[in-house]
Scaffold this motif. Structure first.
Motif, short mmCIF file in Angstrom:
data_model
loop_
_atom_site.label_atom_id
_atom_site.label_comp_id
_atom_site.label_asym_id
_atom_site.label_seq_id
_atom_site.Cartn_x
_atom_site.Cartn_y
_atom_site.Cartn_z
N GLN A 1 50.26 36.93 36.73
CA GLN A 1 48.72 36.62 37.66
C GLN A 1 48.25 38.26 37.55
OE1 GLN A 1 47.02 34.92 38.37
NE2 GLN A 1 45.71 35.61 40.00
N PRO B 1 32.37 47.93 33.90
CA PRO B 1 31.33 47.90 33.00
C PRO B 1 29.82 47.67 33.74
CG PRO B 1 32.95 47.14 31.49
CD PRO B 1 33.27 46.64 32.89
N MET B 2 30.85 45.68 34.12
CA MET B 2 29.11 45.12 34.65
C MET B 2 28.50 45.78 36.27
SD MET B 2 28.39 41.56 36.35
CE MET B 2 29.70 41.81 37.52
N LEU B 3 29.91 46.26 36.86
CA LEU B 3 29.41 46.16 38.04
C LEU B 3 29.08 47.69 38.19
CD1 LEU B 3 33.44 44.62 39.64
CD2 LEU B 3 30.53 43.88 40.13
N THR C 1 27.45 28.91 45.20
CA THR C 1 28.30 29.47 43.67
C THR C 1 28.59 28.45 42.73
OG1 THR C 1 30.39 29.81 45.53
CG2 THR C 1 28.74 31.62 44.89
N PHE D 1 37.45 44.39 33.20
CA PHE D 1 36.63 43.29 32.69
C PHE D 1 34.99 43.12 32.73
CE2 PHE D 1 39.57 40.53 30.42
CZ PHE D 1 39.22 41.59 29.03
N LEU D 2 35.38 43.39 34.60
CA LEU D 2 33.95 43.12 35.49
C LEU D 2 33.56 45.24 35.76
CD1 LEU D 2 35.67 41.51 38.40
CD2 LEU D 2 33.57 40.34 37.29
N GLN E 1 48.66 40.81 36.06
CA GLN E 1 48.26 41.48 34.87
C GLN E 1 46.96 40.90 34.47
OE1 GLN E 1 50.06 39.82 30.61
NE2 GLN E 1 49.14 41.38 30.02
N ARG E 2 46.82 40.08 34.93
CA ARG E 2 44.97 38.89 34.85
C ARG E 2 44.78 39.12 35.44
NH1 ARG E 2 44.67 34.59 32.02
NH2 ARG E 2 43.92 33.19 33.72
N VAL E 3 44.71 39.68 37.00
CA VAL E 3 44.00 40.52 37.83
C VAL E 3 43.66 41.90 37.81
CG1 VAL E 3 44.08 40.89 40.28
CG2 VAL E 3 44.70 38.89 39.61
N ALA F 1 43.44 43.05 34.39
CA ALA F 1 42.31 42.77 33.23
C ALA F 1 41.59 42.88 33.56
CB ALA F 1 42.85 41.88 31.82
N ALA F 2 41.49 41.74 34.72
CA ALA F 2 39.57 40.93 35.63
C ALA F 2 39.12 42.71 36.28
CB ALA F 2 40.07 39.47 36.74
N GLU G 1 31.96 27.08 43.85
CA GLU G 1 33.37 27.71 44.25
C GLU G 1 33.54 26.03 43.81
OE1 GLU G 1 35.12 31.80 43.97
OE2 GLU G 1 34.25 30.44 42.07
N MET H 1 27.00 49.00 35.86
CA MET H 1 25.82 48.84 35.66
C MET H 1 24.30 48.47 36.82
SD MET H 1 23.87 49.13 32.62
CE MET H 1 22.03 49.37 32.16
N LEU H 2 25.21 47.42 37.45
CA LEU H 2 24.49 46.45 38.26
C LEU H 2 24.03 47.70 39.34
CD1 LEU H 2 25.36 43.24 38.80
CD2 LEU H 2 23.22 43.75 38.05
#
Lengths: 277, 326
Positions: free
Chosen positions: B20, B33-35, B322, B30-31, B22-24, B26-27, B324, B37-38
């Motif tokens: 978990q 570049p977008m953040l 959302t 992953f987020l 490791q996934r967070v 990675a997340a 969710e 840019m925004l």
């Protein structure tokens, strides 16, 4: 069938016909006008009177109009590719990984796509000038990211959330890293969603007006909406309606064909995004 | 025996949390570049625009950094004259600004209201089964597919005072006695804008609501039919309550979009006092008069209004934007 049910059936079909007529007539009338010149154009008629291509010759003969079409294609394409590239990894993280503040982050991204573009105009103007991009297509590509990126992230996230957990679990058990999961497991499944989002983002970028009007000044840098809005004739009073209608038809027909071909996908994308393109 | 099981479970759990984590991690990457840019294209320009609204920035000093801090002067300031009168200045004391606010609010409420009602009617129509339904759905997508600027030009031509087909239609059925300059007259300019916006956006509303309608199970209608309940009652007691979530989301998106309207008004009714909105007046100050300070103050006020409005909407309506929770 009873008399009243026949009556309501007839009323229903009249309603349907009316809706179709209202939806289609303005564009039909624009096409009609685009083939008329001289006195024909200024006489109201409901059926084609002539097939005169001179308005199209006028429009397509203008180097500046062709240039603006090319500008629009370039700006919209690069904007969409950039948005998709940034959005795929981000939406994987937002859709498949649980972390604190995820809901808030999603809401913030949604808020960015919905806030008024005018609110960033002077700050963005300063940024673009500082980067030396004023009056170039890159100014538009950067500014269009404001609405294409959040939209793309949002729609891809909703699509990805709906994919079954099992496909990912199998990959995790096999020891695949998140990067491999995205590129090898999700990307092949995501193509349809990416086509839809890409198309909607393309339409959004193609139609954008406020930033294009602010950040370009020369005829050679304009995009299609600004070119059509600024179409003028020999004098100020004389608005060249014929060529304007021809130009409108030229830039709209490809869009209408795209939308009709991808009809189902677009409706699915719109309802997932809930955002007007 | 029990100890081994616990140990195994613990090991499994440790592996789980490690995974978990490791996934967070990675997340996050992953987020990022977008953040980033925004942040550069949205957050920073928004911050700078709000900053400009507290300075005397204009075309001469904005890029040289010579703009000076003036506090709330662009928003509201007063000076006491020699005779004791108080003179108010700033955006909040400007009748043109309040005219733009009134136009924006008027436009947003009327257009979204009518689009909701008409969109619902069209959606109910498309939800019925009849021959040629696919064709009708394709036809109503056309107004949505046409770029706003093109719609504005097309309708500008149809609403033309001398050669327009709308005047010709209305004259021939006797609804008006003489041609109306729809887009030029201050009292009809808003009507012209509303007509075009409703024409263009109703399909979008209809499609959103159609998606909501199709989620309602068919057997609900069938059992109501068997019980002999009047269709109108079924609509108000079954359809509308079940459609409410989809409806709420569609309405908020449309309202936000209507509050920032710019392009249609700029092209269809240029410089008309009857239609100038908050976005338009701010754009005029920034781009045409080079008055970055006042234009930014106006755009920041629009931003603030929308922020408050969204906050209230989410809080009062408990809208799950959302998705969710579902």
């Amino acid at each position: 069938m009873t008399a009243s049910s026949i009556f309501w059936n007839v009323m229903f079909y009249i309603g349907v016909a009316l809706v179709v007529l209202i939806a289609v007539f303005p564009f039909y009338y624009a096409v009609l006008s685009s083939f008329e010149t001289g006195t024909d154009l200024f006489r109201v008629n409901y059926l084609p009177q002539s097939w005169d291509f001179s308005n199209y010759e006028t429009v397509l003969g203008r180097a500046s109009f062709l240039r603006s079409v090319l500008n629009s294609v370039f700006v919209a394409t690069v904007t969409v590719l950039a948005a998709l590239l940034l959005a795929v990894t981000a939406s994987y993280a937002l859709a498949r990984v649980r972390f604190r503040g995820r809901g808030l982050l999603l809401l913030t991204i949604l808020a960015v796509s919905m806030f008024p573009q005018i609110a960033v105009l002077s700050g963005l103007y300063e940024l673009i000038n500082w980067l030396g991009l004023y009056n170039t297509p890159w100014a538009l590509i950067i500014s269009y990211t404001i609405f294409t990126l959040p939209f793309t992230v949002w729609v891809l996230t909703t699509f990805m959330r709906d994919l079954p957990v099992e496909i990912e679990e199998a990959a995790i058990v096999d020891g695949a890293s998140p990067w491999v999961i995205i590129t090898k497991v999700f990307l092949p499944l995501l193509w349809p969603a990416m086509v839809t989002t890409g198309l909607l983002a393309f339409i959004g970028a193609w139609n954008e007006f406020l930033f294009a009007l602010t950040f370009t000044i020369d005829e050679t840098q304009r995009t299609v909406p600004v070119a059509i809005a600024n179409f003028s004739g020999a004098s100020v009073q004389e608005i060249p309606w014929g060529p304007i209608m021809a130009a409108s038809v030229v830039v709209t027909v490809p869009l209408i064909i795209l939308v009709l071909v991808f009809q189902r996908k677009i409706v699915a994308g719109l309802t997932a995004g809930g955002v007007k393109g | 025996m029990t100890t081994t099981i616990t140990a195994a479970t613990e090991r499994a759990m440790a592996r789980e949390t490690g995974l978990q984590q490791q996934r967070v991690r990675a997340a996050f990457w992953f987020l990022a570049p977008m953040l980033l840019m925004l942040f550069f294209v949205a957050a920073w320009p928004l911050f700078r625009s709000i900053m400009f609204s507290f300075t005397d920035a204009d075309a001469n000093n904005i890029f040289s950094g010579g703009a000076e801090w003036v506090g709330f002067e662009n928003y509201l300031t007063w000076r006491v004259r020699e005779n004791g009168d108080i003179r108010w200045r700033g955006v909040l004391a400007d009748p043109d600004w309040w005219n733009a606010v009134w136009n924006t609010v008027r436009f947003a409420i009327i257009s979204v209201g009518l689009e909701t009602v008409l969109g619902l009617l069209v959606a109910l129509m498309l939800n019925a089964e009849f021959k040629g339904r696919g064709l009708v759905r394709a036809a109503i997508l056309i107004p949505w597919a046409i770029p706003t600027i093109v719609s504005a030009r097309m309708w500008g031509w149809m609403l033309n005072d001398q050669y327009g087909i709308i005047n010709s239609m209305l004259l021939s059925v006797g609804l008006i006695d003489s041609p109306i300059a729809w887009t030029a007259r201050p009292d009809t300019a808003m009507i012209a804008v509303l007509i075009v916006d409703i024409w263009k956006t109703t399909p979008f509303m209809a499609l959103l609501m159609l998606a909501g309608l199709q989620m309602i199970p068919r057997d609900m209608y069938e059992s109501a039919k068997i019980d002999g309940i009047h269709p109108v009652k079924v609509f108000f007691r079954v359809t509308l309550p079940l459609l409410k979530p989809a409806l709420m989301v569609a309405v908020i998106f449309r309202l936000l979009d209507a509050l920032r309207i710019f392009d249609l008004i700029w092209v269809l009714t240029p410089r008309s006092e009857g239609t100038v909105t908050m976005s338009v007046i701010s754009f005029q100050n920034i781009r045409e008069f080079g008055d970055y300070a006042e234009g930014s103050a106006q755009s920041s006020l629009l931003f603030l209004i929308i922020l408050i409005f969204v906050g209230l909407y989410i809080w009062l309506g408990r809208v799950d934007l959302t998705g969710e929770r579902s």
